[in-house]
Each structure stands twice: as C-alpha cells, then as structure tokens.
Design a protein around this motif. Sequence first.
Motif, short mmCIF file in Angstrom:
data_model
loop_
_atom_site.label_atom_id
_atom_site.label_comp_id
_atom_site.label_asym_id
_atom_site.label_seq_id
_atom_site.Cartn_x
_atom_site.Cartn_y
_atom_site.Cartn_z
N SER A 38 4.33 17.56 18.99
CA SER A 38 4.59 18.17 20.30
C SER A 38 4.97 17.12 21.34
N ASN A 91 1.99 21.79 15.07
CA ASN A 91 2.21 21.90 16.51
C ASN A 91 3.51 21.19 16.87
N SER A 94 5.14 22.20 19.82
CA SER A 94 5.37 22.71 21.17
C SER A 94 6.01 21.64 22.06
N ASN A 95 6.58 22.07 23.19
CA ASN A 95 7.18 21.16 24.17
C ASN A 95 8.25 20.26 23.56
N ASP A 114 1.97 26.37 16.48
CA ASP A 114 2.28 26.33 17.91
C ASP A 114 3.72 25.87 18.11
N LEU A 115 4.57 26.82 18.54
CA LEU A 115 5.98 26.52 18.82
C LEU A 115 6.30 26.83 20.28
N GLY A 116 5.26 26.82 21.12
CA GLY A 116 5.43 27.15 22.53
C GLY A 116 6.30 26.13 23.28
N ASN A 135 9.62 25.80 23.91
CA ASN A 135 10.87 25.32 23.32
C ASN A 135 12.00 26.17 23.87
N SER A 167 1.39 30.63 18.53
CA SER A 167 1.93 30.58 19.88
C SER A 167 3.43 30.38 19.84
N ASN A 212 9.57 30.71 25.35
CA ASN A 212 10.81 30.47 24.62
C ASN A 212 11.83 31.47 25.14
#
Length: 399
Positions: free
Chosen positions: A239, A261, A263-264, A286-288, A290, A310, A314
């Motif tokens: 992330s 994870n 994310s970001n 967690d792929l929040g 993006n 997550s 997106n």
Amino acid sequence: MLKPPHNHHHNHHHLIFSLLILFIHLPFSISTTATADIAALKSLKTFIKPSSIPPSSCISTWDFSSDPCLTPKRTHFICGLTCSPDSTRVISITLDSVGYSGSLTPYISQLTQLVLLDLGQNSFHGTIPSSLSSLSLLQSLSLSYNSFTGPLPSSIGNLKSLQDLDLSNNLLSGSIPNTLFSLSHLTRLDLSFNKFSGTLPAKLPPNLHELAIKANSLSGTITKTSFTELTQLETVELSGNSFTGVLQSWLFQLPALQQINLSNNSFTGVEIWRVGKKLSSLVAVDLGFNKIEGYLPVNLSEYPVLASLSLRYNRLRGPIPLQYSKKSNLKRLFLDGNYLSGTPPAGFFTGVGEESPVIGSFGDNCLLRCPPKSELCLPLQKPMSVCKKVYGGKMPRRN
C-alpha cells in the motif's frame, strides 16, 4: 611399627588445587575473544557519538579494558552482545533502543560469525556499508526505525543465510536491487516507509512468507514474473505506492496467500477469476483508494474464507452483487466512495434493529433505498447530479 602407605591421593588433590589457583590468577584464561571481533566492536562504538550514549545503556558497558566474551559478565559488556559457546566469537549484536546516533562502521564485516544484527529504533544515519555483505552466516538483520540514507547495496544478495530482513522506517532510496532474488532462505522482507523508487524486482526471493514494501515511491505494474516461485507467500503489503495497471487474477490465487493490501495506489482495474477447485486461504483484501473502474468482482464472493474486503474510494459502478450478502464469513465490507447503483441486497440488513451481519460502509455511492437506520448506509449517498453525470445523464435503474 609399619609406616603408613604414601598418600598418592593427597598429592593429586594438592596438584589440582595449585593448578586452579594458577588459572584464577591468569588474565582471561578461560578464553579470549578473537582480535578481529574486538577491533570491530571498538569501531562500532567509535562510530557512535559519545553524547548519544546514555550512562545506563548497553554501549556504555563496552569497556575494552576487559575481554568482551569473558564470563561471568559483572560490569563490562553486560548487554548488547552474545558470544559463541567457546567464548571466542561474537555471534549476535542487539543494541538497546536508546537513541544511539552515528553511522554503521564498515568494519562490522570482521564479525564473520555474526548470526543476528539488530540496531533497530535508534538514530543511525549515513549509508548501509556494502561490506556488510561478507557476513555469510547472518540470519537476521534489522536496521529499522533509523535514518539510513542512500541505496540498498546490491551486494546484499551475498547474505546467503539471511532469513529476516527489516529495513523499514528509514530514508533509503534508489531501486530495490534484483540481487534480493539470491536470498533463497529469506522468509520475511520489510522495506516499508522508505523512499525506494522504480519497479518491484524482476524476481522476488522464492521462499518469502511476508512481503512488506508499504509507503515508498514504487511504480509500474505488478507482474507475474516477480511472484512466479512464491508458493509460501502469506502476506503482501504494497500500500501507499504509485503502482498502476490492472491487477490480474493470478495474484489472488497464490496458493498460501492470506492477506493482501494494495490500497493507496493507482490501479485501474482488477480481474478475479473463479476459485474453481483450488481452495484459497485468502482472508483479507484491501484495494481501497485506487482508481479501479468497472463492476464489483462477483467472483470474490466464492473465496471460501474471505472475511474482510475493502474497495472503498475507487470508481466502481453497477449493483452490489447478491452473492456478497449470502457469504456468512464476510465480516467486514467497505465499498464506500464509489458510484455503486441499485438497491443494496436485503441480506445485509436482516436481524434485530436493522443491525447488519457485516461491519463496513456502503455510503457515498449512488445507491437507492439504502436503509437510513443502518450504519452501513453512512455517510449519505452522492448527490443525484453527480450520479447522473457518471451514468451519462440518467440514473441507472434499480437492479
């Protein structure tokens, strides 16, 4: 009268006693630390600013008028290092976290029997000396929470016995050397919170269980070649970088993977194939935060032990798949901050007092009839005007 027989035993005991007295008075008779090791320890202490050595610290007891490996340790070298059973070589250095400031001596390379080196949570700065690479028996290296700068020397690939490498929370920069692949015993790699740039190495160490390179400046795509041999990889933490491209299904099907994870970053898409006959160990995804577009990947609902998902913030659209609400082990579901439409599945809102079987959020989307009493529906949905714009002027119909 007969003379008593001559007492051989008495003489024997007397001799042993005399020898013991002699040994006690010999300086360092029990053993002597190798001179190269003493020189390296002296250099290690010299490279640390005296003003940063508190009186109660380990380094303050390193007084070279005494032998470092001499036992018992009463006043000198009472902490910070461990010696070999024969008391001739230093095999481990673990400094206390008291804010030692200075650089790491290149003469550390003389401690050729070193198995563990931990200088974590201090104020070391300067570069990591490439001479470190001659410590062929080193199994664990932690320089985390310091201020080391410059590149990670490519000679790090020579540390063939290394199992654990933690360089997190420094100021290291440059690209991550491809020579890391040579570390065939490495199971844990943490380079998080540095300034590494460029792409992931072409091939990662094959026996990794844990990979963490959070909060750096890595970019490019995540390619299959980097992960080809990683059949034991359980945790992936990438992330807070600048990765792009589409995440492909092979990543989520790594056989031992439990947590991922990403994310970001700036991923734009995700492909999830069906699990099929292969049972997956994936518990948390967690792929929040993006730029992932398209529909929610329905096949994620088939992952048998997935408990936390997550995809918040997106650019996802379309309905929340009904299958998600039928997945009893899914306990955390964050889908807020997208453009999801339609009515969320009723299965999420059954139970006493509109309590949901999942914790999470469907807020800040384009959903219709999200029960206002449910915590899941917070924050409020996007304004109709925003949703209309995304869906080409008209609101999508309810699913």
